[in-house]
Design a protein around this motif. Structure first.
Motif, mmCIF file in Angstrom:
data_model
loop_
_atom_site.group_PDB
_atom_site.id
_atom_site.type_symbol
_atom_site.label_atom_id
_atom_site.label_comp_id
_atom_site.label_asym_id
_atom_site.label_seq_id
_atom_site.Cartn_x
_atom_site.Cartn_y
_atom_site.Cartn_z
ATOM 1 N N UNK A 165 46.330 58.632 50.961
ATOM 2 C CA UNK A 165 45.303 59.672 50.980
ATOM 3 C C UNK A 165 45.207 60.373 49.637
ATOM 4 N N UNK A 166 44.023 60.926 49.388
ATOM 5 C CA UNK A 166 43.791 61.750 48.203
ATOM 6 C C UNK A 166 42.535 62.593 48.436
ATOM 7 N N UNK A 167 42.129 63.343 47.432
ATOM 8 C CA UNK A 167 40.966 64.209 47.569
ATOM 9 C C UNK A 167 39.673 63.428 47.663
ATOM 10 N N UNK A 168 38.718 63.959 48.405
ATOM 11 C CA UNK A 168 37.457 63.257 48.653
ATOM 12 C C UNK A 168 36.582 63.135 47.417
ATOM 13 N N UNK A 169 36.849 63.925 46.368
ATOM 14 C CA UNK A 169 36.052 63.816 45.143
ATOM 15 C C UNK A 169 36.325 62.518 44.396
#
Length: 284
Positions: free
Chosen positions: A89-93
């Protein structure tokens, strides 16, 4: 909460294993795959140390978290998932980064621009659990447009945004980077309680010195060489952009970006069975 930190001397990168002692669940933040840019060979020595630690302590890997698409090392996220499970997972940006870089490398066939190669993309302010530990996601752009930090209990994991006080802050000259955005990101960090621990992404110690993998908000506010709470934004931007103009391109930039957009994989094999890193000519 317990934190075990690993340091990769080749890339000066910290990998943090965050442990919820109540459930023996853990998250691995910013892992490293060993890569030799001269031979094109990759190996898993550093990642295997992390795997050994997780298994030795009977931990359940719940999350493999990225703070951003790194330009100075290749993530071991895919390899860790194969060996430990967990969700990447990571940031949606990150979608902004994919839309910029994937066409440049002409990698649409094996690198989805949608971000579907990640198990989870977190929006600003989204929360999730590591076992019973609540985590809040902060979008913290500036170094890249897709940087994210993870606020967990009395600690925040900031990737490449804030460095140890003697180093200052991350560079902002990559595509989509912004010194103004990083200024606001760090001033947001400074709203946290002074005792908040800040787990860092990198350190570059002199010979004989130990790397600094953690500071505090109080130490950063008092001693950061580039930005304090009362630093004017124009002064910071001028300093950061002047400094960035002197910095060399990271030696692992091209392989890192390509592999990291696929969670540490080198893409589809060619007809001859080999995988390749592309080098755009006259672009960087």
């Amino acid at each position: 909460m317990q934190v075990k930190t690993f340091y990769d001397t080749n890339t000066a990168t910290f990998t943090h294993v965050v442990i919820d002692e109540a459930t023996q669940s853990c998250a691995i933040i910013d892992s490293v795959l060993d890569y030799d840019p001269y031979s094109g060979h990759w190996s898993t020595t550093h990642a295997d140390d992390v795997i050994h630690f997780v298994k030795q302590h009977y931990l359940q890997c719940q999350w493999i978290l990225e703070t951003h698409v790194h330009a100075d090392h290749i993530t071991a996220a895919h390899y860790l998932k194969e060996n430990l499970g967990g969700e990447i997972a990571m940031g949606s940006a990150i979608v902004k980064v994919l839309k910029f870089w994937v066409p440049i490398f002409d990698n649409e066939a094996d690198t989805p621009i949608s971000g579907e190669q990640y198990d989870r993309l977190f929006d600003e302010g989204e929360t999730f659990l590591i076992g019973s530990l609540p985590v809040t996601v902060w979008h913290t752009p500036g170094h890249t447009p897709a940087c994210a930090s993870y606020l967990i209990d009395d600690a925040i994991f900031v990737g490449d945004t804030l460095f140890a006080p003697h180093l200052g802050t991350a560079r902002c000259d990559f595509p989509g980077g912004s010194a103004a955005q990083l200024y606001h990101t760090i001033q947001r960090f400074y709203t946290l309680d002074d005792h908040t621990r800040v787990f860092l992404g990198h350190d570059y110690p002199q010979e004989g010195e130990q790397p600094i993998w953690m500071t505090t908000i109080a130490q950063a506010k008092q001693d950061n060489t580039q930005i304090k709470p009362d630093t004017p934004i124009d002064e910071y931007i001028r300093m950061r952009e002047t400094r960035d103009a002197t910095l060399a391109v990271p030696k692992l930039l091209l392989p890192s970006i390509q592999a990291n957009m696929r969670n540490g994989q080198f893409g589809a094999r060619a007809k001859n069975g080999h995988q390749f890193i592309k080098i755009p000519v006259n672009f960087i």
